[in-house]
Design a protein around this motif. Structure first.
Motif, PDB file in Angstrom:
ATOM      1  N   GLN A  26       2.181   1.628  -3.568  1.00 17.52           N
ATOM      2  CA  GLN A  26       1.312   2.198  -4.260  1.00 17.52           C
ATOM      3  C   GLN A  26       1.126   3.825  -4.347  1.00 17.52           C
ATOM      4  O   GLN A  26       0.920   4.559  -5.094  1.00 17.52           O
ATOM      5  CB  GLN A  26      -0.197   1.896  -3.834  1.00 17.52           C
TER       6      GLN A  26
ATOM      7  N   PHE B 130      -6.175   6.092 -10.783  1.00 18.39           N
ATOM      8  CA  PHE B 130      -5.914   5.693  -9.169  1.00 18.39           C
ATOM      9  C   PHE B 130      -7.135   5.893  -8.419  1.00 18.39           C
ATOM     10  O   PHE B 130      -7.363   6.946  -8.220  1.00 18.39           O
ATOM     11  CB  PHE B 130      -4.876   6.109  -8.644  1.00 18.39           C
TER      12      PHE B 130
ATOM     13  N   GLU C 255      -6.058   0.869 -11.272  1.00 14.29           N
ATOM     14  CA  GLU C 255      -5.594   0.436  -9.999  1.00 14.29           C
ATOM     15  C   GLU C 255      -6.260   1.285  -8.726  1.00 14.29           C
ATOM     16  O   GLU C 255      -6.498   2.203  -8.668  1.00 14.29           O
ATOM     17  CB  GLU C 255      -4.011   0.985  -9.937  1.00 14.29           C
TER      18      GLU C 255
ATOM     19  N   ARG D   2       3.891   5.401  -5.978  1.00 13.33           N
ATOM     20  CA  ARG D   2       3.691   5.351  -7.314  1.00 13.33           C
ATOM     21  C   ARG D   2       2.929   6.372  -7.739  1.00 13.33           C
ATOM     22  O   ARG D   2       2.924   6.990  -8.994  1.00 13.33           O
ATOM     23  CB  ARG D   2       3.296   3.855  -7.724  1.00 13.33           C
TER      24      ARG D   2
ATOM     25  N   ALA E 297       0.883  -1.082  -0.140  1.00 12.90           N
ATOM     26  CA  ALA E 297       0.076   0.236  -0.101  1.00 12.90           C
ATOM     27  C   ALA E 297       0.923   1.365   0.076  1.00 12.90           C
ATOM     28  O   ALA E 297       0.462   2.267  -0.554  1.00 12.90           O
ATOM     29  CB  ALA E 297      -1.086   0.009   1.234  1.00 12.90           C
TER      30      ALA E 297
ATOM     31  N   ILE F 290      -6.492   2.155  -4.620  1.00 16.69           N
ATOM     32  CA  ILE F 290      -5.752   1.920  -3.337  1.00 16.69           C
ATOM     33  C   ILE F 290      -7.022   1.826  -2.335  1.00 16.69           C
ATOM     34  O   ILE F 290      -7.783   2.559  -2.016  1.00 16.69           O
ATOM     35  CB  ILE F 290      -5.149   3.584  -3.176  1.00 16.69           C
TER      36      ILE F 290
END
Length: 201
Positions: free
Chosen positions: A28, A142, A157, A31, A25, A159
């Motif tokens: 992530q 995201f 993607e 990123r 996490a 989170i």
């Protein structure tokens, strides 16, 4: 009542500790920060969207970018979708509420932008429709969600905050959003050789 107050604070802390102990996490979030930094440096913008409390979070985080977060600096390009009430009523009336984010995103997004939708369930129909548009436009996307990620998890993607309680998820979303804002300010304005306040525009 004091016991209940204490329990809820402890529950909130527990969710944040779970994120803290999850290296994947944390990677992530790093990123997302790097992708957003590349976008902003390349003339792109960060686009947020959400419903209800997540709508307020989307506006809150966008404001941190365009105003300031930790220190005085040039504005960073960002917007929250559906803040124009006339557009909401027009799109909702003409195309349906499911399209209020998708249609506006299609109108304002350009290559190089980043899309960050927020949905605690991961299933909000208007968020899902907007993610499809983001995919078609090629936007890095995201999604901030709850534990399962819902339908969004198969489209972009996500989170995923490790909780099924809306309040706890939203509390962690705003924490992650603040971390993102701080990371980007530091990378863009405090990095060695980075721009000064007057240089970044």
């Amino acid at each position: 009542m004091v016991a209940e107050i204490s329990r809820q604070i402890e529950d909130s802390i527990a969710v944040k500790q779970a994120v803290l102990r999850d290296p994947a996490a944390l990677a992530q979030v790093e990123r997302v920060a790097l992708v957003c930094c590349d976008s902003l440096r390349g003339g792109g913008k960060i686009v947020f969207a959400g419903n209800g409390g997540s709508f307020a979070d989307a506006q809150h985080l966008s404001a941190e970018f365009t105003s300031r977060f930790q220190f005085d600096r040039a504005p960073l390009a960002s917007l929250a979708l559906a803040t124009n009430s006339s557009a909401i009523s027009a799109i909702g009336n003409d195309y349906g509420f499911d399209q209020v984010f998708a249609r506006e995103l299609e109108a304002v997004a350009k290559p190089g932008d980043v899309y960050i939708p927020i949905t605690t369930s991961g299933n909000s129909p208007n968020i899902i429709e907007s993610i499809w548009v983001a995919r078609r436009l090629g936007l890095p996307t995201f999604c901030l969600t709850g534990q399962s990620g819902g339908l969004a998890n198969g489209l972009c993607e996500c989170i995923r905050v490790p909780s099924q309680v809306t309040a706890r998820i939203q509390e962690c979303h705003i924490l992650l959003g603040h971390i993102l804002c701080g990371l980007l300010e530091n990378m863009i304005f405090k990095a060695p050789g980075g721009p000064g306040r007057e240089e970044y525009a």
